[in-house]
Write an enzyme that holds these catalytic residues in place. Structure first.
Site, PDB file in Angstrom:
ATOM      1  N   ARG A 110      12.761  39.893 -28.722  1.00 35.51           N
ATOM      2  CA  ARG A 110      12.286  41.282 -28.718  1.00 35.51           C
ATOM      3  C   ARG A 110      12.661  42.030 -27.438  1.00 35.51           C
ATOM      4  NH1 ARG A 110       7.316  39.206 -31.150  1.00 35.51           N
ATOM      5  NH2 ARG A 110       7.473  39.475 -33.404  1.00 35.51           N
ATOM      6  N   LYS A 132      22.719  53.524 -25.020  1.00 34.62           N
ATOM      7  CA  LYS A 132      23.153  53.276 -26.397  1.00 34.62           C
ATOM      8  C   LYS A 132      23.745  51.876 -26.473  1.00 34.62           C
ATOM      9  CE  LYS A 132      24.192  57.807 -28.373  1.00 34.62           C
ATOM     10  NZ  LYS A 132      25.254  58.671 -28.929  1.00 34.62           N
ATOM     11  N   GLU A 174      37.025  61.109 -21.829  1.00 31.39           N
ATOM     12  CA  GLU A 174      35.582  61.338 -21.743  1.00 31.39           C
ATOM     13  C   GLU A 174      35.243  62.167 -20.499  1.00 31.39           C
ATOM     14  OE1 GLU A 174      33.224  60.746 -23.862  1.00 31.39           O
ATOM     15  OE2 GLU A 174      33.979  59.207 -25.224  1.00 31.39           O
ATOM     16  N   LYS A 213      26.777  62.940 -17.358  1.00 35.34           N
ATOM     17  CA  LYS A 213      26.187  62.154 -18.448  1.00 35.34           C
ATOM     18  C   LYS A 213      24.762  61.731 -18.103  1.00 35.34           C
ATOM     19  CE  LYS A 213      26.556  58.638 -21.831  1.00 35.34           C
ATOM     20  NZ  LYS A 213      27.342  57.680 -22.599  1.00 35.34           N
ATOM     21  N   GLU A 223      18.657  61.427 -28.138  1.00 33.52           N
ATOM     22  CA  GLU A 223      19.574  62.311 -28.864  1.00 33.52           C
ATOM     23  C   GLU A 223      18.902  63.165 -29.936  1.00 33.52           C
ATOM     24  OE1 GLU A 223      24.187  61.563 -29.531  1.00 33.52           O
ATOM     25  OE2 GLU A 223      23.021  60.540 -31.053  1.00 33.52           O
ATOM     26  N   ARG A 227      21.391  66.007 -25.705  1.00 32.50           N
ATOM     27  CA  ARG A 227      22.306  64.857 -25.610  1.00 32.50           C
ATOM     28  C   ARG A 227      23.459  64.974 -26.601  1.00 32.50           C
ATOM     29  NH1 ARG A 227      20.917  58.570 -24.444  1.00 32.50           N
ATOM     30  NH2 ARG A 227      22.989  57.724 -24.783  1.00 32.50           N
ATOM     31  N   ASN A 231      28.568  64.650 -27.770  1.00 35.14           N
ATOM     32  CA  ASN A 231      29.337  64.378 -28.986  1.00 35.14           C
ATOM     33  C   ASN A 231      30.531  65.307 -29.162  1.00 35.14           C
ATOM     34  OD1 ASN A 231      27.782  62.182 -30.024  1.00 35.14           O
ATOM     35  ND2 ASN A 231      26.175  63.639 -30.552  1.00 35.14           N
ATOM     36  N   HIS A 234      33.710  64.114 -30.786  1.00 39.78           N
ATOM     37  CA  HIS A 234      33.440  62.802 -31.364  1.00 39.78           C
ATOM     38  C   HIS A 234      33.295  62.793 -32.886  1.00 39.78           C
ATOM     39  CE1 HIS A 234      33.048  61.587 -27.246  1.00 39.78           C
ATOM     40  NE2 HIS A 234      32.755  60.351 -27.588  1.00 39.78           N
ATOM     41  N   HIS A 238      35.758  60.162 -33.986  1.00 39.29           N
ATOM     42  CA  HIS A 238      35.376  58.910 -34.639  1.00 39.29           C
ATOM     43  C   HIS A 238      36.079  58.769 -35.991  1.00 39.29           C
ATOM     44  CE1 HIS A 238      31.443  58.173 -32.193  1.00 39.29           C
ATOM     45  NE2 HIS A 238      32.451  57.502 -31.701  1.00 39.29           N
ATOM     46  N   HIS A 252      39.677  54.326 -28.015  1.00 37.28           N
ATOM     47  CA  HIS A 252      38.605  55.296 -28.260  1.00 37.28           C
ATOM     48  C   HIS A 252      38.887  56.640 -27.585  1.00 37.28           C
ATOM     49  CE1 HIS A 252      34.583  56.988 -28.742  1.00 37.28           C
ATOM     50  NE2 HIS A 252      34.546  57.199 -27.433  1.00 37.28           N
TER      51      HIS A 252
END
Length: 349
Positions: A110, A132, A174, A213, A223, A227, A231, A234, A238, A252
């Protein structure tokens, strides 16, 4: 996300790592690397006194190993190594290692504490900061994961000196995005940057990028609002990246650069972004990143992939667009016709 993430811009890696490990009382220490960072990066830290007791866990390199099988292997190694909920893991590698390692740590018993030491430019300015974590699943990037901050992220440019130009450019995309969502001065500096990793200007640009960031993720850790600024580039990016995975994978950052072209065009068309700023940015991307060859026949698949984006609500495809540099417009939608028009522009630019 309970822990506030500490980001250290290091000039003395041994001291920074010693301090970070000391700040996390633990019974057992593990270090996660992939097959590349085991050879190239682990020797840099393996001799430090603070790493003497670390048990090594190795996974396959590249994004193709960001899978449930790799995750299961990490869990098994933690279990066999006698890890408890009081253990600590150091993730040493690029975004794949910090994402998967962060998820493995966040879910084992956990949740155990972890430290990220990103070793690529992309992971320094993007993946390792912000909490993330996750893996790819069912052919989709980062489909399974949780938000959970590392106790500490240590950034040291010593690792960038072994990187090739293609991977430097991947991370730089980025940084360029961070300039676009921040201010005109930062954006202009990034367009004029000589991309020399050892220069003082580069170190300063890296620090500013991480600050952008860090500021945004602190304000909106999970998000729900601002936030989403991160993106930019993205939603389309993506889709390019997932399409490439079906044929020949691309880095990426290259996918993000191509996504920026599409989404800056949409910004001009829908939210009034200045055409001259769009052209300057697109010309920089064209010069440094080239383009991924697509045809009109790829449009339905790209749009289908955009529909899978986690930011979407209902049947709308959700974009982050700009009204101007630093003028962020989250939760923007575009019709399929508008997206096709932007893809036409991408193909022709």
């Amino acid at each position: 996300m309970k822990e506030q993430q500490k980001v250290v811009i290091s000039t003395d890696l041994q001291q920074a790592l010693t301090d970070a490990i000391s700040a996390c009382p633990h019974d057992k220490l593990f270090v996660l690397v992939d097959e590349t960072t085991e050879q190239v990066c682990l020797p840099v830290v393996a001799g430090f006194a603070c790493m003497e007791a670390a048990q090594r866990i190795v996974i396959g390199a590249t994004d193709s190993n960001k899978t449930l099988d790799s995750l299961s292997h990490v869990w098994q190694q933690l279990q066999q190594g006698g890890a408890t909920r009081h253990s600590l893991m150091v993730n040493l590698g690029g975004g794949m290692v910090t994402d998967l390692g962060g998820f493995a740590a966040s879910t084992f018993k956990r949740g155990i504490a972890y430290i990220n030491i990103p070793t690529t430019l992309l992971s320094m300015v993007d993946a390792s900061v912000g909490g993330k974590t996750g893996i790819n699943f069912g052919g989709l990037k980062n489909e399974i994961g949780v938000f959970n901050n590392a106790r500490c992220v240590i950034l040291d440019t010593i690792f960038l000196q072994t990187m090739d130009q293609e991977n430097i450019l991947s991370g730089y995309a980025e940084m360029l995005k961070h300039g676009l969502i921040s201010n005109e001065k930062m954006w202009a500096e990034l367009l004029s940057e000589e991309l020399r990793v050892k220069s003082e200007r580069f170190a300063t640009a890296l620090e500013k990028s991480v600050e952008v960031k860090q500021r945004i993720v602190t304000e909106d850790p999970t998000e729900h609002g601002i936030r989403k600024a991160l993106n930019l580039g993205h939603t389309a990016g993506h889709a390019f990246e997932s399409l490439a995975l079906e044929h020949k994978p691309i880095l990426h950052g290259y996918a993000v650069a191509y996504g920026l072209v599409v989404e800056l065009y949409l910004s001009c068309a829908k939210t009034g972004f200045p055409q001259d700023k769009m052209r300057q940015t697109v010309n920089f991307i064209k010069e440094h990143y080239g383009k991924m060859a697509i045809t009109c026949d790829d449009y339905p698949r790209l749009i289908e992939l955009m529909h899978h984006d986690k930011k979407n609500v209902g049947n709308d495809i959700n974009f982050t667009l700009l009204g101007h540099i630093g003028d962020i417009r989250i939760n923007q939608t575009a019709t399929e016709e508008e997206i096709k028009e932007a893809l036409d522009f991408y193909r022709e630019y």
